[in-house]
Design a protein around this motif. Structure first.
Motif, PDB file in Angstrom:
ATOM      1  N   THR A 159      55.642 -14.320  58.684  1.00 17.71           N
ATOM      2  CA  THR A 159      56.079 -13.595  59.874  1.00 17.71           C
ATOM      3  C   THR A 159      57.450 -14.012  60.383  1.00 17.71           C
ATOM      4  O   THR A 159      57.930 -13.455  61.370  1.00 17.71           O
ATOM      5  CB  THR A 159      55.073 -13.763  61.021  1.00 17.71           C
ATOM      6  OG1 THR A 159      54.953 -15.160  61.351  1.00 17.71           O
ATOM      7  CG2 THR A 159      53.708 -13.206  60.628  1.00 17.71           C
ATOM      8  N   LEU A 177      51.630 -11.512  63.602  1.00 18.77           N
ATOM      9  CA  LEU A 177      51.231 -10.674  62.475  1.00 18.77           C
ATOM     10  C   LEU A 177      51.278  -9.194  62.842  1.00 18.77           C
ATOM     11  O   LEU A 177      51.757  -8.366  62.057  1.00 18.77           O
ATOM     12  CB  LEU A 177      49.823 -11.042  62.009  1.00 18.77           C
ATOM     13  CG  LEU A 177      49.711 -12.188  61.013  1.00 18.77           C
ATOM     14  CD1 LEU A 177      48.247 -12.551  60.808  1.00 18.77           C
ATOM     15  CD2 LEU A 177      50.357 -11.826  59.692  1.00 18.77           C
ATOM     16  N   PHE A 217      39.933 -15.934  60.772  1.00 18.33           N
ATOM     17  CA  PHE A 217      40.993 -14.948  60.630  1.00 18.33           C
ATOM     18  C   PHE A 217      40.377 -13.594  60.912  1.00 18.33           C
ATOM     19  O   PHE A 217      39.168 -13.440  60.945  1.00 18.33           O
ATOM     20  CB  PHE A 217      41.591 -14.972  59.214  1.00 18.33           C
ATOM     21  CG  PHE A 217      40.574 -14.646  58.173  1.00 18.33           C
ATOM     22  CD1 PHE A 217      40.381 -13.342  57.772  1.00 18.33           C
ATOM     23  CD2 PHE A 217      39.762 -15.634  57.638  1.00 18.33           C
ATOM     24  CE1 PHE A 217      39.412 -13.029  56.837  1.00 18.33           C
ATOM     25  CE2 PHE A 217      38.788 -15.321  56.706  1.00 18.33           C
ATOM     26  CZ  PHE A 217      38.614 -14.022  56.310  1.00 18.33           C
ATOM     27  N   ARG A 273      49.291 -17.943  61.390  1.00 12.42           N
ATOM     28  CA  ARG A 273      48.301 -18.403  62.372  1.00 12.42           C
ATOM     29  C   ARG A 273      48.229 -17.486  63.582  1.00 12.42           C
ATOM     30  O   ARG A 273      47.182 -17.356  64.201  1.00 12.42           O
ATOM     31  CB  ARG A 273      48.647 -19.823  62.830  1.00 12.42           C
ATOM     32  CG  ARG A 273      48.455 -20.886  61.770  1.00 12.42           C
ATOM     33  CD  ARG A 273      48.874 -22.243  62.275  1.00 12.42           C
ATOM     34  NE  ARG A 273      50.297 -22.288  62.583  1.00 12.42           N
ATOM     35  CZ  ARG A 273      50.920 -23.367  63.056  1.00 12.42           C
ATOM     36  NH1 ARG A 273      50.234 -24.476  63.279  1.00 12.42           N
ATOM     37  NH2 ARG A 273      52.218 -23.331  63.296  1.00 12.42           N
ATOM     38  N   SER A 274      49.340 -16.870  63.946  1.00 12.85           N
ATOM     39  CA  SER A 274      49.418 -16.092  65.176  1.00 12.85           C
ATOM     40  C   SER A 274      49.113 -14.620  64.937  1.00 12.85           C
ATOM     41  O   SER A 274      49.824 -13.938  64.198  1.00 12.85           O
ATOM     42  CB  SER A 274      50.816 -16.223  65.789  1.00 12.85           C
ATOM     43  OG  SER A 274      51.015 -15.266  66.811  1.00 12.85           O
ATOM     44  N   ALA A 275      48.045 -14.132  65.567  1.00  9.76           N
ATOM     45  CA  ALA A 275      47.696 -12.718  65.447  1.00  9.76           C
ATOM     46  C   ALA A 275      48.794 -11.829  66.021  1.00  9.76           C
ATOM     47  O   ALA A 275      49.110 -10.766  65.480  1.00  9.76           O
ATOM     48  CB  ALA A 275      46.370 -12.447  66.153  1.00  9.76           C
ATOM     49  N   THR A 305      45.019 -13.546  59.444  1.00  6.81           N
ATOM     50  CA  THR A 305      45.291 -14.772  60.190  1.00  6.81           C
ATOM     51  C   THR A 305      44.526 -15.936  59.568  1.00  6.81           C
ATOM     52  O   THR A 305      43.353 -15.823  59.228  1.00  6.81           O
ATOM     53  CB  THR A 305      44.877 -14.631  61.664  1.00  6.81           C
ATOM     54  OG1 THR A 305      43.498 -14.286  61.746  1.00  6.81           O
ATOM     55  CG2 THR A 305      45.717 -13.577  62.352  1.00  6.81           C
ATOM     56  N   ASP A 361      44.913 -20.554  59.559  1.00  5.43           N
ATOM     57  CA  ASP A 361      45.629 -21.818  59.677  1.00  5.43           C
ATOM     58  C   ASP A 361      45.430 -22.550  58.354  1.00  5.43           C
ATOM     59  O   ASP A 361      44.356 -23.085  58.073  1.00  5.43           O
ATOM     60  CB  ASP A 361      45.072 -22.634  60.842  1.00  5.43           C
ATOM     61  CG  ASP A 361      45.812 -23.951  61.029  1.00  5.43           C
ATOM     62  OD1 ASP A 361      46.602 -24.339  60.136  1.00  5.43           O
ATOM     63  OD2 ASP A 361      45.591 -24.608  62.073  1.00  5.43           O
TER      64      ASP A 361
END
Length: 270
Positions: A34, A62, A5, A57-59, A80, A82
Motif C-alpha cells: 500500500t 488497503l 484479515f 495491516r491497515s484495512a 489484511t 500482520d
C-alpha cells in the motif's frame, strides 16, 4: 466474524478491468503493497497485465490502494494480515487456496530496524528477523505448491545494506543479509519444482520512510554520491521486480539484482 484479515475488504472478487489488465498473466501477491516500493510494484505488475493482491495491516490503506489501482484499470484486491504473526501468515495462505492462477509472490513487507551490534536488544533482533526473514520463508513454504503448478516465482525485497554494512545499521543489515541467504537457499530447493526465487537489493529509495529520516538537503547530498546522479524512485525498484516475475527472467534464479544507480559498484554506501 472475520479472522485476522478480511478477504471481502474490497468487495470480494476481482473487478473486470480493461486496458492495463487485458491478457492477464496470473495473480501476483505483493506484501506491504500500500505504500512505497510495494505500491509501486503493485501498480507496475497491474500495468503489465497481472491481477494484483495487495497485503497490508491497515484495512483503510488497503481500501484506498485497491480503489486507486482499479481506477487505473488494474485488477486488484486486498487482504489484511500482520505478517509478523505466524497465525496470520497461515490465515493468509489459506485465503489464497482458491487463487488457482497465483504465479508470483513479492515479499516486500519488512521493517526499517535501526541499531548496531552493541546496542540492539535481542527482542528487537528477533522482531526484525520475524518480519524480514521468517515471513518470506513461511509464505514461500506455504505457497510453494501453488506456485509450482503455475511455474511461478518469488521475489524478495532485500537491500544493499545486506551487501555492504554501514556503521550502526547492523540490525537491518543482518536481517536483510539473512533474507539474501534465504533467497538463495529457497532457489536451490524449489528449482526442481520449476519455481524461481530471486531478490532485489534497492539502494536508498525515495519513499516516505527515507524522507522521515532525512531532510531534503541530506537527500540531495546523498544523491551526489550516486554515479547515475540521483536516488532511486520506487518505480525503479518496481520495474526490476516486474522483470524478475516475468517470463523474460525464466532462466534466472537465486540471484540478487542490485538497483542503486551504481553506488555499490563505486564502493559507496550512501
Amino acid at each position: 466474524m472475520p479472522g485476522p484479515f478480511d478477504e471481502k475488504i474490497d468487495g470480494g472478487a476481482y473487478e473486470p478491468a480493461g486496458g492495463a489488465s487485458a491478457g492477464a498473466k496470473g495473480s501476483a501477491l505483493v506484501t506491504g503493497g500500500t505504500r512505497g516500493i510495494g505500491l509501486a510494484t503493485a501498480r507496475r505488475l497491474g500495468e503489465a497485465g497481472w491481477r494484483v493482491i495487495c497485503v497490508a495491516r491497515s484495512a483503510g490503506h488497503l481500501e484506498s490502494t485497491v480503489a486507486s489501482l482499479r481506477a487505473d484499470g488494474i485488477s486488484a484486491r486486498g487482504l489484511t494480515a500482520d505478517l509478523s504473526v505466524a497465525a496470520e501468515r497461515q490465515s493468509l495462505a489459506e485465503a489464497l487456496q482458491d487463487t488457482v492462477d497465483l504465479r508470483a509472490v513479492v515479499n516486500n513487507a519488512g521493517g526499517a530496524a535501526r541499531g548496531g551490534a552493541l546496542d540492539t536488544a535481542l527482542e528487537d533482533f528477533d522482531a526484525a528477523l520475524e518480519i524480514d526473514v521468517r515471513a518470506a520463508w513461511d509464505l514461500g513454504q506455504r505457497l510453494a505448491s501453488r506456485l509450482a503448478e503455475n511455474a511461478g516465482s518469488i521475489v524478495n525485497v532485500a537491500s544493499t545494506v545486506a551487501l555492504a554494512v554501514p556503521s550502526g545499521r547492523g540490525l537491518y543489515s543482518s536481517a536483510k543479509g539473512a533474507l539474501v541467504a534465504a533467497t538463495r537457499s529457497m532457489a536451490i530447493d524449489l528449482a526442481r519444482t520449476g519455481v524461481r526465487v530471486n531478490a532485489v537489493a534497492p539502494g536508498p529509495t525515495l519513499t516516505e520512510g527515507l524522507r522521515t529520516f532525512n531532510t531534503d538537503e541530506q537527500l540531495a547530498e546523498r544523491a551526489t554520491k550516486v554515479p547515475l546522479g540521483r536516488l532511486a524512485d520506487p518505480a525503479d525498484i518496481a520495474d526490476a521486480i516486474e522483470f524478475l516475475c516475468s517470463h523474460r527472467a525464466r532462466h534466472i534464479t537465486g540471484q540478487v539484482l542490485v538497483v542503486d544507480g551504481g553506488a555499490s559498484v563505486a564502493g559507496m554506501y550512501i
